[in-house]
Write a protein that holds these residues in place. Structure first.
Motif, PDB file in Angstrom:
ATOM      1  N   GLY A 164       0.783  -1.224   0.000  1.00  0.00           N
ATOM      2  CA  GLY A 164       0.000   0.000   0.000  1.00  0.00           C
ATOM      3  C   GLY A 164       0.816   1.275   0.000  1.00  0.00           C
ATOM      4  O   GLY A 164       0.270   2.365  -0.167  1.00  0.00           O
ATOM      5  N   VAL A 165       2.126   1.176   0.186  1.00  0.00           N
ATOM      6  CA  VAL A 165       2.993   2.351   0.269  1.00  0.00           C
ATOM      7  C   VAL A 165       3.288   2.910  -1.125  1.00  0.00           C
ATOM      8  O   VAL A 165       3.430   2.160  -2.087  1.00  0.00           O
ATOM      9  CB  VAL A 165       4.313   1.971   0.992  1.00  0.00           C
ATOM     10  N   SER A 166       3.383   4.234  -1.235  1.00  0.00           N
ATOM     11  CA  SER A 166       3.747   4.907  -2.483  1.00  0.00           C
ATOM     12  C   SER A 166       5.215   5.317  -2.424  1.00  0.00           C
ATOM     13  O   SER A 166       5.660   5.917  -1.440  1.00  0.00           O
ATOM     14  CB  SER A 166       2.876   6.149  -2.703  1.00  0.00           C
ATOM     15  N   VAL A 167       5.950   5.006  -3.492  1.00  0.00           N
ATOM     16  CA  VAL A 167       7.406   5.180  -3.504  1.00  0.00           C
ATOM     17  C   VAL A 167       7.843   5.990  -4.715  1.00  0.00           C
ATOM     18  O   VAL A 167       7.368   5.765  -5.831  1.00  0.00           O
ATOM     19  CB  VAL A 167       8.113   3.802  -3.549  1.00  0.00           C
TER      20      VAL A 167
ATOM     21  N   TRP B  47      16.216  -1.214  -7.736  1.00  0.00           N
ATOM     22  CA  TRP B  47      15.502  -0.800  -6.524  1.00  0.00           C
ATOM     23  C   TRP B  47      13.993  -0.778  -6.778  1.00  0.00           C
ATOM     24  O   TRP B  47      13.211  -1.125  -5.895  1.00  0.00           O
ATOM     25  CB  TRP B  47      16.000   0.570  -6.062  1.00  0.00           C
ATOM     26  N   SER B  48      13.602  -0.386  -7.973  1.00  0.00           N
ATOM     27  CA  SER B  48      12.169  -0.400  -8.303  1.00  0.00           C
ATOM     28  C   SER B  48      11.630  -1.822  -8.293  1.00  0.00           C
ATOM     29  O   SER B  48      10.478  -2.050  -7.892  1.00  0.00           O
ATOM     30  CB  SER B  48      11.929   0.248  -9.666  1.00  0.00           C
ATOM     31  N   GLN B  49      12.442  -2.787  -8.729  1.00  0.00           N
ATOM     32  CA  GLN B  49      12.018  -4.192  -8.667  1.00  0.00           C
ATOM     33  C   GLN B  49      11.670  -4.596  -7.240  1.00  0.00           C
ATOM     34  O   GLN B  49      10.648  -5.239  -6.993  1.00  0.00           O
ATOM     35  CB  GLN B  49      13.126  -5.105  -9.196  1.00  0.00           C
ATOM     36  N   ILE B  50      12.533  -4.243  -6.304  1.00  0.00           N
ATOM     37  CA  ILE B  50      12.300  -4.582  -4.895  1.00  0.00           C
ATOM     38  C   ILE B  50      11.066  -3.851  -4.375  1.00  0.00           C
ATOM     39  O   ILE B  50      10.210  -4.435  -3.713  1.00  0.00           O
ATOM     40  CB  ILE B  50      13.527  -4.214  -4.036  1.00  0.00           C
ATOM     41  N   ALA B  51      10.972  -2.557  -4.697  1.00  0.00           N
ATOM     42  CA  ALA B  51       9.847  -1.762  -4.207  1.00  0.00           C
ATOM     43  C   ALA B  51       8.515  -2.282  -4.730  1.00  0.00           C
ATOM     44  O   ALA B  51       7.534  -2.391  -3.991  1.00  0.00           O
ATOM     45  CB  ALA B  51      10.037  -0.298  -4.592  1.00  0.00           C
ATOM     46  N   VAL B  52       8.460  -2.611  -6.027  1.00  0.00           N
ATOM     47  CA  VAL B  52       7.218  -3.128  -6.627  1.00  0.00           C
ATOM     48  C   VAL B  52       6.731  -4.360  -5.875  1.00  0.00           C
ATOM     49  O   VAL B  52       5.541  -4.492  -5.567  1.00  0.00           O
ATOM     50  CB  VAL B  52       7.442  -3.455  -8.119  1.00  0.00           C
ATOM     51  N   LYS B  53       7.651  -5.258  -5.596  1.00  0.00           N
ATOM     52  CA  LYS B  53       7.290  -6.496  -4.905  1.00  0.00           C
ATOM     53  C   LYS B  53       6.798  -6.220  -3.487  1.00  0.00           C
ATOM     54  O   LYS B  53       5.768  -6.745  -3.052  1.00  0.00           O
ATOM     55  CB  LYS B  53       8.516  -7.417  -4.874  1.00  0.00           C
ATOM     56  N   ARG B  54       7.518  -5.380  -2.773  1.00  0.00           N
ATOM     57  CA  ARG B  54       7.230  -5.208  -1.351  1.00  0.00           C
ATOM     58  C   ARG B  54       6.036  -4.304  -1.058  1.00  0.00           C
ATOM     59  O   ARG B  54       5.405  -4.440  -0.009  1.00  0.00           O
ATOM     60  CB  ARG B  54       8.487  -4.725  -0.631  1.00  0.00           C
TER      61      ARG B  54
ATOM     62  N   GLY C   7      -0.479  -5.743  -7.393  1.00  0.00           N
ATOM     63  CA  GLY C   7      -1.677  -6.386  -6.857  1.00  0.00           C
ATOM     64  C   GLY C   7      -1.558  -7.889  -6.792  1.00  0.00           C
ATOM     65  O   GLY C   7      -2.559  -8.602  -6.724  1.00  0.00           O
ATOM     66  N   GLU C   8      -0.322  -8.390  -6.783  1.00  0.00           N
ATOM     67  CA  GLU C   8      -0.079  -9.830  -6.772  1.00  0.00           C
ATOM     68  C   GLU C   8      -0.659 -10.493  -5.525  1.00  0.00           C
ATOM     69  O   GLU C   8      -1.085 -11.644  -5.560  1.00  0.00           O
ATOM     70  CB  GLU C   8       1.431 -10.085  -6.846  1.00  0.00           C
ATOM     71  N   SER C   9      -0.674  -9.756  -4.414  1.00  0.00           N
ATOM     72  CA  SER C   9      -1.259 -10.270  -3.169  1.00  0.00           C
ATOM     73  C   SER C   9      -2.617  -9.624  -2.971  1.00  0.00           C
ATOM     74  O   SER C   9      -2.703  -8.496  -2.453  1.00  0.00           O
ATOM     75  CB  SER C   9      -0.341  -9.972  -1.982  1.00  0.00           C
ATOM     76  N   PRO C  10      -3.693 -10.288  -3.367  1.00  0.00           N
ATOM     77  CA  PRO C  10      -5.018  -9.653  -3.341  1.00  0.00           C
ATOM     78  C   PRO C  10      -5.518  -9.322  -1.944  1.00  0.00           C
ATOM     79  O   PRO C  10      -6.428  -8.502  -1.796  1.00  0.00           O
ATOM     80  CB  PRO C  10      -5.917 -10.702  -4.015  1.00  0.00           C
TER      81      PRO C  10
ATOM     82  N   HIS D 258      -3.804  -7.800   0.290  1.00  0.00           N
ATOM     83  CA  HIS D 258      -3.087  -6.626   0.781  1.00  0.00           C
ATOM     84  C   HIS D 258      -3.336  -5.436  -0.131  1.00  0.00           C
ATOM     85  O   HIS D 258      -3.624  -5.601  -1.319  1.00  0.00           O
ATOM     86  CB  HIS D 258      -1.585  -6.910   0.861  1.00  0.00           C
ATOM     87  N   PRO D 259      -3.232  -4.217   0.415  1.00  0.00           N
ATOM     88  CA  PRO D 259      -3.441  -3.031  -0.423  1.00  0.00           C
ATOM     89  C   PRO D 259      -2.346  -2.892  -1.468  1.00  0.00           C
ATOM     90  O   PRO D 259      -1.213  -3.347  -1.277  1.00  0.00           O
ATOM     91  CB  PRO D 259      -3.391  -1.875   0.591  1.00  0.00           C
ATOM     92  N   CYS D 260      -2.679  -2.257  -2.574  1.00  0.00           N
ATOM     93  CA  CYS D 260      -1.720  -2.041  -3.664  1.00  0.00           C
ATOM     94  C   CYS D 260      -0.974  -0.720  -3.440  1.00  0.00           C
ATOM     95  O   CYS D 260      -1.599   0.306  -3.155  1.00  0.00           O
ATOM     96  CB  CYS D 260      -2.432  -1.980  -5.007  1.00  0.00           C
ATOM     97  N   GLY D 261       0.332  -0.776  -3.592  1.00  0.00           N
ATOM     98  CA  GLY D 261       1.139   0.428  -3.528  1.00  0.00           C
ATOM     99  C   GLY D 261       1.426   0.968  -4.912  1.00  0.00           C
ATOM    100  O   GLY D 261       0.860   0.517  -5.908  1.00  0.00           O
ATOM    101  N   ALA D 262       2.331   1.947  -4.968  1.00  0.00           N
ATOM    102  CA  ALA D 262       2.704   2.570  -6.237  1.00  0.00           C
ATOM    103  C   ALA D 262       4.197   2.849  -6.230  1.00  0.00           C
ATOM    104  O   ALA D 262       4.760   3.228  -5.201  1.00  0.00           O
ATOM    105  CB  ALA D 262       1.931   3.869  -6.444  1.00  0.00           C
ATOM    106  N   VAL D 263       4.818   2.665  -7.384  1.00  0.00           N
ATOM    107  CA  VAL D 263       6.248   2.928  -7.537  1.00  0.00           C
ATOM    108  C   VAL D 263       6.461   3.773  -8.782  1.00  0.00           C
ATOM    109  O   VAL D 263       6.037   3.384  -9.880  1.00  0.00           O
ATOM    110  CB  VAL D 263       7.068   1.623  -7.656  1.00  0.00           C
TER     111      VAL D 263
END
Length: 243
Positions: A76-79, A89-96, A101-104, A106-111
């Motif tokens: 759910g965090v925006s980065v 680093w964006s690869q890591i951020a996207v996943k975490r 939305g891979e984990s339905p 949990h909230p979706c974040g943004a990178v």
């Protein structure tokens, strides 16, 4: 969490004589400095691990280690990823932050990644290539793209092109990092955090002081993936206070 000690132990077994022997033809015709760089890369377990894990470069492990310890990237965090190319680093951020939305559950974040260079597309990230992170136009574009116009986290692995003159490079690096304070004023939420790379030297105090004026907590970090002989360090600044 990435099992660093086990994976790196396995990789180290395979990264010395065999790899150097295979690479020896590639050393021909290269300068001594180029040869040293290539040999160092071949001996580096983080370089090998980046290939195994399909990360765009070894710097991914620096952010992994920082986040494993300080938990700054959550679903759910925006980065905003400054100096994002090539995108590790964006690869890591996207996943975490669950940007795809891979984990339905949990909230979706943004990178959103920004760099003066080209950045190859990455699922879950929005890139602004060939753009200057200090530009008001870039700030405006980030505000438009970020949910609610603000980010929870600013990441910076950016650095100036090295000139070979250590003091000059250090001064340029500190000046570059200080521009992140203006970016934070524009796009960082109150209570947000910032991670920025810097090269240690005589002006490091200036950057730490600048961060301490607008963040409640500032601490230097040396990840294990940062080479021991490198002046590279990171500041983790938490709990942003709007000026």
């Amino acid at each position: 969490m990435w099992k660093s000690s086990v994976l790196l132990h396995k990789l180290c077994i395979h990264t010395s004589a065999a790899l150097l022997k295979r690479a020896s033809p590639n050393l021909k015709g290269k300068s001594p400095a180029e040869q040293r760089w290539l040999v160092r890369q071949l001996r580096d377990p983080f370089v090998k691990a980046a290939r195994v894990e399909n990360y765009r470069c070894r710097s991914a492990f620096k952010l992994l280690e920082i986040d494993d310890k300080y938990n700054i990237l959550r679903p759910g965090v925006s980065v905003v990823d400054c100096g994002a190319a090539p995108g590790a680093w964006s690869q890591i951020a996207v996943k975490r932050v669950n940007a795809t939305g891979e984990s339905p559950d949990h909230p979706c974040g943004a990178v959103i990644g920004v760099d003066l260079l080209h950045i190859s597309p990455l699922d879950g990230a929005r890139f602004l290539p060939n753009q200057d992170i200090t530009s008001p136009a870039t700030h405006a574009e980030l505000q438009r793209l970020l949910p609610g116009g603000l980010a929870d986290v600013i990441l910076s692995d950016m650095a100036p092109n090295a000139s070979g003159f250590r003091e000059m490079d250090h001064e340029r690096m500190i000046s570059m990092c200080l521009t992140l304070l203006d970016l934070a004023d524009k796009v960082l939420k109150p209570g947000g955090c910032l991670v920025c790379k810097f090269w240690d030297g005589g002006l490091s105090w200036k950057l730490q002081q600048g961060l301490a004026e607008v963040f409640k907590e500032v601490k230097p970090i040396k990840p294990k993936a940062s080479r021991k002989d490198s002046a590279e360090l990171f500041f983790l600044a938490k709990s942003f206070k709007k000026r």
